[in-house]
Design a protein around this motif. Structure first.
Motif, mmCIF file in Angstrom:
data_model
loop_
_atom_site.group_PDB
_atom_site.id
_atom_site.type_symbol
_atom_site.label_atom_id
_atom_site.label_comp_id
_atom_site.label_asym_id
_atom_site.label_seq_id
_atom_site.Cartn_x
_atom_site.Cartn_y
_atom_site.Cartn_z
ATOM 1 N N VAL A 163 0.881 -1.170 0.000
ATOM 2 C CA VAL A 163 0.000 0.000 0.000
ATOM 3 C C VAL A 163 0.921 1.224 0.000
ATOM 4 N N PRO A 164 1.290 1.742 -1.180
ATOM 5 C CA PRO A 164 2.326 2.783 -1.268
ATOM 6 C C PRO A 164 2.039 4.023 -0.435
ATOM 7 N N GLU A 165 0.769 4.442 -0.374
ATOM 8 C CA GLU A 165 0.454 5.686 0.346
ATOM 9 C C GLU A 165 0.641 5.543 1.860
ATOM 10 N N LYS A 166 0.759 4.313 2.352
ATOM 11 C CA LYS A 166 0.971 4.096 3.785
ATOM 12 C C LYS A 166 2.443 3.944 4.151
ATOM 13 N N LEU A 167 3.302 3.876 3.141
ATOM 14 C CA LEU A 167 4.736 3.792 3.403
ATOM 15 C C LEU A 167 5.274 5.168 3.819
ATOM 16 N N PRO A 168 6.386 5.226 4.530
ATOM 17 C CA PRO A 168 6.937 6.531 4.964
ATOM 18 C C PRO A 168 7.244 7.428 3.764
ATOM 19 N N GLU A 169 6.975 8.698 3.932
ATOM 20 C CA GLU A 169 7.290 9.675 2.890
ATOM 21 C C GLU A 169 8.704 10.210 3.107
ATOM 22 N N ARG A 170 9.451 10.317 2.034
ATOM 23 C CA ARG A 170 10.782 10.900 2.085
ATOM 24 C C ARG A 170 10.701 12.305 1.489
ATOM 25 N N ASN A 171 10.341 13.255 2.347
ATOM 26 C CA ASN A 171 10.147 14.625 1.888
ATOM 27 C C ASN A 171 11.478 15.357 1.711
ATOM 28 N N ALA A 172 11.519 16.206 0.699
ATOM 29 C CA ALA A 172 12.719 17.013 0.471
ATOM 30 C C ALA A 172 12.901 18.005 1.614
ATOM 31 N N VAL A 173 14.145 18.234 2.021
ATOM 32 C CA VAL A 173 14.475 19.127 3.128
ATOM 33 C C VAL A 173 15.392 20.231 2.614
ATOM 34 N N LYS A 174 15.053 21.477 2.938
ATOM 35 C CA LYS A 174 15.882 22.622 2.565
ATOM 36 C C LYS A 174 16.919 22.855 3.658
ATOM 37 N N VAL A 175 18.189 22.877 3.282
ATOM 38 C CA VAL A 175 19.284 23.068 4.237
ATOM 39 C C VAL A 175 20.040 24.342 3.845
ATOM 40 N N ARG A 176 20.019 25.312 4.759
ATOM 41 C CA ARG A 176 20.668 26.610 4.484
ATOM 42 C C ARG A 176 22.117 26.593 4.953
ATOM 43 N N PHE A 177 23.002 27.099 4.099
ATOM 44 C CA PHE A 177 24.425 27.113 4.440
ATOM 45 C C PHE A 177 24.721 28.005 5.633
ATOM 46 N N CYS A 178 24.074 29.161 5.695
ATOM 47 C CA CYS A 178 24.340 30.090 6.801
ATOM 48 C C CYS A 178 23.882 29.508 8.123
ATOM 49 N N LYS A 179 22.787 28.731 8.092
ATOM 50 C CA LYS A 179 22.287 28.129 9.328
ATOM 51 C C LYS A 179 23.272 27.087 9.858
ATOM 52 N N ILE A 180 23.896 26.344 8.946
ATOM 53 C CA ILE A 180 24.891 25.337 9.349
ATOM 54 C C ILE A 180 26.053 26.012 10.067
ATOM 55 N N ASN A 181 26.605 27.053 9.486
ATOM 56 C CA ASN A 181 27.758 27.733 10.090
ATOM 57 C C ASN A 181 27.385 28.430 11.387
ATOM 58 N N GLN A 182 26.162 28.923 11.450
ATOM 59 C CA GLN A 182 25.712 29.618 12.656
ATOM 60 C C GLN A 182 25.590 28.660 13.827
ATOM 61 N N ILE A 183 25.004 27.483 13.587
ATOM 62 C CA ILE A 183 24.769 26.531 14.676
ATOM 63 C C ILE A 183 26.058 25.815 15.078
ATOM 64 N N ILE A 184 26.837 25.388 14.090
ATOM 65 C CA ILE A 184 28.059 24.623 14.399
ATOM 66 C C ILE A 184 29.166 25.534 14.911
ATOM 67 N N GLY A 185 29.200 26.769 14.429
ATOM 68 C CA GLY A 185 30.262 27.675 14.842
ATOM 69 C C GLY A 185 31.525 27.504 14.033
ATOM 70 N N GLN A 186 31.412 26.877 12.854
ATOM 71 C CA GLN A 186 32.539 26.716 11.936
ATOM 72 C C GLN A 186 32.178 27.314 10.588
ATOM 73 N N GLU A 187 33.188 27.633 9.827
ATOM 74 C CA GLU A 187 32.962 28.171 8.494
ATOM 75 C C GLU A 187 33.137 27.064 7.458
ATOM 76 N N PHE A 188 32.001 26.490 7.005
ATOM 77 C CA PHE A 188 32.032 25.478 5.956
ATOM 78 C C PHE A 188 31.700 26.151 4.624
#
Length: 793
Positions: free
Chosen positions: A394-419
């Motif tokens: 039953v495909p509609e009951k299987l887990p959905e793999r939704n696309a996720v938006k990942v912001r570069f500035c948010k990564i550097n802000q939270i980790i505290g490193q410059e990637f």
């Protein structure tokens, strides 16, 4: 989980030399590393070419063994399975076996023996000591046994957090190691097995939300008595699983290698089609381990048209299990919703490898490939013909793999490193399918096996994890303000009370807030405990309403290990009320038993009593600087009458209790000795009196002793209250009980006791005159007469 490094090498091209450190620093904590077998030397493959009876021993035989040299070795052997033509591990003269056992030339009942034919246990390979370890007939004689089986292989034990169910397999660890190192890992593919049999089994799913994917196929004509190949048995052993027979071994092997639980039913014992449904109220089910359980309506089951075949994702049933006469099987491969399986095994007191994986999340795209892989292994080692796969999805009951938006500035802000954006793309590309890359963000779809990747923060965590937690720069710059908390002077901290108890010989125990319903009912019968909906086990299924189960549980554990003098305390919250309205109160509890002092020559040995415990509790009370505590007799069911008391404030609040456990309680808890306990409400106890200076008197004190005849029902506290009556004894500074004598009842005409008190008087402004002291004493005697207390003549 145990991981064989040699097995892991089949899935990833290069294993880093610091494997344990790399895994640990990536969040897969390594608990230990050991070799596949204990160290031994000079053991080779030998072939028995001749066998004769021992002349002087019925159970011994003399074997001529070929180990690849020109000359045969003569070895005396008593193993019941020794036979001509077998190949076995052979320890040569000079070999050292586990336990530093050295092999030398010897004579056994007068016959020379140059070596030793070995069992698996003698080499530390497994626990089988029933006979010699029989090797594959194709094994080359003279081959070094340790090299042949790669017994220098390292076994890495990993402790996984619940969110990393994807690493509960060799394939999962290889994928994660590839993401950590940037080295490619092999992908899991399985070719379809040709259909050779027309036998099929229909499948119906009633609860598609609980089981949106179910596959199965019939394999006919298998040989259930076929031997599991030695290489497979060895891999199972190194992963901590014992062999159970070819069909179970193959399903366990698939479980360990790729992480997909499988189950084989005896086709002949399945009535009609397979039905995936919820259990019926009161439905009985005989488990494969021999136990019978009453199923709950929220339990998902695999059934046929007549009975339950298995608890879905947990354990199969006895009625449909494969046996030595099974020739046709129905092999199941399914995906069950983790929420449906979570906690169900523990509700029945079970824990299986399947439930451990299903409740954490199994790759929902894995079932088809795992079924084909298992089929191929069964056909190869147990024979048979495969039928067509029955598939319900039953495909509609299987887990959905939704696309996720990942912001570069948010990564550097939270980790505290410059990637850089390139570095971020490279790291995230190792664990997800990147759909879109922009100047300031990217869009990624998590893989089907990573249920822990759902939001942006999950991928940010992956960036720092894959780059290495040890690569996060250390900064000594204080970025946050630190303020000292204000602590009232009229407050005693919990650590103060703990330190005091430790100083008096107590040991702190830290127990879980969940306790056994049996212990809870025995130790607090008046309160109804809050039941857990998803307990860790049946013995930890209710919330504690008292701390006594913890301290007494620790005491019971130590008493069973020959420790007799014990002092334990615990601090923590108790839980009363309901799940919707829980009252959490911080308590301190303790228990003592055994001798009052450690065994020594300078003090006569005696067992602790009520007053030893009362002294410890009074030390806690004295730490507060208050004097409004009163000990009053109590009638608590768990305490011994006459050796127990409640502790009350003058306001009437009960802050705790102490006393000797009732003998019936001690017996019920299997303590079987005198145990004294206390429990105090920390919130009511913590308030203290702020110390205030009082000028010392320059004038001498005066003392008087009173020998009193007191009715036995009058307590010491009542006498003290009368003597210290507020406002009437302003010169009475101290009252001390220094003697007490209770005549034996049969020798006493009246129920009285004799008590002697020392009274200290002092006037801070001038010296007291005898006439003033005598007047106060006379006043005290008059007040005592009101409660039938008189001066002893």
């Amino acid at each position: 989980m145990k991981i064989s490094v040699s097995w892991l090498k089949e899935w990833i091209e290069k294993i880093p030399s610091d494997l344990a450190n790399r895994l640990t620093m990536a969040g897969l904590e390594v608990e230990g590393v050991e070799l596949a077998a204990p160290h031994f030397t000079n053991v080779v493959v030998g072939e028995v070419v001749e066998l004769t009876p021992h002349p002087d021993a019925d159970r011994l035989r003399v074997a001529q063994v070929n180990v690849g040299d020109e000359k045969l070795l003569q070895i005396v052997c008593g193993a019941p399975n020794v036979a001509v033509g077998i190949k076995v591990p052979t320890a040569l003269v000079g070999a050292t076996l586990p336990g530093n056992f050295k092999i030398k030339d010897a004579k056994l009942r007068g016959v020379a023996s140059s070596g030793m034919l070995c069992s698996a246990k003698e080499l530390g390979v497994n626990e089988d000591a029933s006979g010699l370890m029989i090797l594959d007939p194709q094994t080359e004689v003279g081959t070094d046994f340790r090299t042949l089986f790669d017994l220098d292989d390292e076994i890495v034990e990993i402790d996984l957090t619940p969110n990393r169910g994807d690493c509960l397999s060799i394939l999962g660890v290889a994928r994660d190691l590839a993401a950590i190192t940037g080295i490619d890992a092999k992908s899991f593919t399985a070719e379809s097995v040709p259909v050779q049999s027309s036998m099929v089994k229909g499948v119906e799913i009633e609860e598609s939300a609980d089981c949106p994917k179910y596959l199965g196929r019939v394999i006919s004509g298998v040989n259930p008595k076929a031997s599991t190949p030695l290489w497979m048995e060895e891999r199972l052993r190194r992963s901590g699983i014992r062999p159970h027979g070819i069909l179970v071994d193959i399903t366990n092997y698939i479980l360990l290698e790729v992480g997909q639980p499988l189950h084989a039913f005896d086709y002949a014992k399945v009535a009609g089609d397979i039905l995936v449904r919820r259990a019926k109220e009161g439905e009985k089910f005989a488990l494969i381990n021999g136990d019978t359980v009453t199923l709950k309506p929220d339990t998902l089951v695999i059934a046929d048209q007549e009975k339950v075949l298995a608890m879905a994702g947990i354990m199969g049933g006895e009625e449909s299990a494969c046996g030595d006469d099974t020739t046709d099987i129905f092999l199941e491969s399914a995906w069950f919703n983790p929420i449906t399986i979570a906690g169900k095994a523990r509700n029945y007191g079970l824990h299986t490898d399947s439930s451990h994986r299903y409740e954490r999340g199994v790759d929902f795209e894995l079932a088809e490939r795992a079924l084909e892989y298992a089929t191929r292994l069964i056909l190869q080692y147990a024979g048979g013909e495969a039928g067509a796969i029955t598939t319900k999805v039953v495909p509609e009951k299987l887990p959905e793999r939704n696309a996720v938006k990942v912001r570069f500035c948010k990564i550097n802000q939270i980790i505290g490193q410059e990637f850089t954006s390139c570095a971020i793309k490279e790291l995230i590309g190792r664990i997800g399918d990147i759909q879109e890359v922009n100047d300031d963000y990217l869009v990624v779809i998590p893989p089907s096996y990573r249920f822990d990747l759902q939001i942006e923060e999950d991928f940010i965590e992956e960036v720092v994890r894959l780059n290495g937690y040890d690569q996060v720069p250390v900064s000594f710059e204080m970025l946050s303000k630190v303020s000292m908390p204000i602590v009232a002077e009229s407050y005693v901290s919990l650590n103060d009370f703990k330190s005091l108890l430790v100083g008096r010989g107590y040991h702190e125990v830290i127990e879980m807030s969940f306790v056994s319903p049996k212990w809870q009912e025995i130790l607090d019968p008046t309160n109804v405990a809050i039941k857990l909906k998803n307990p860790l086990s049946s013995d930890l299924s209710v919330m504690r309403t008292t701390l006594l189960p913890g301290v007494l549980g620790a005491m019971e554990h130590n008493l069973k290990r020959q420790q007799s003098r014990l002092r334990f305390f615990e601090s923590g919250r108790t839980y009363n009320g309901t799940l919707e309205n829980v009252a959490q109160v911080l308590h301190i509890a303790g228990a003592i038993c055994g001798t009052a002092e450690p065994l020594q020559w300078g003090v006569k040995a005696r067992n602790v009593d009520f007053y030893d415990l009362k002294g410890d509790v009074e030390a806690l009370l004295k730490r507060t600087g208050r004097d409004d505590f009163r000990f009053v007799p109590t009638e608590r069911e768990i305490l011994h009458p006459g050796q127990s008391a409640d502790i009350k404030l003058l306001s009437g609040d009960v802050i705790g209790y102490l006393g000797k456990l009732h003998p019936t309680v001690s017996k019920a808890l299997d303590l079987n000795r005198d145990v004294f306990v206390f429990e105090l409400n920390y919130d009511l106890l913590a308030g203290s009196m702020t110390p205030k200076f009082k000028e010392l008197s320059r004038f001498p004190s005066s003392k008087r002793d009173l020998a009193l005849v007191v009715p036995v029902e009058v307590t010491t506290q009542q006498l003290l209250d009368v003597m210290k009556a507020s406002g009437k004894r302003r010169y009475l500074t101290k009252v001390n009980l220094f003697d007490i004598y209770v005549p034996e009842r049969e020798q006493s005409e009246t129920a009285t006791k004799n008590m002697a008190f020392s009274l200290t008087f002092q006037n801070p402004e001038e010296s007291l005159k005898d006439v003033e002291v005598e007047a106060i004493v006379e006043e005290i005697l008059q007040d005592l007469a009101a409660i039938d207390v008189s001066l002893r003549q």
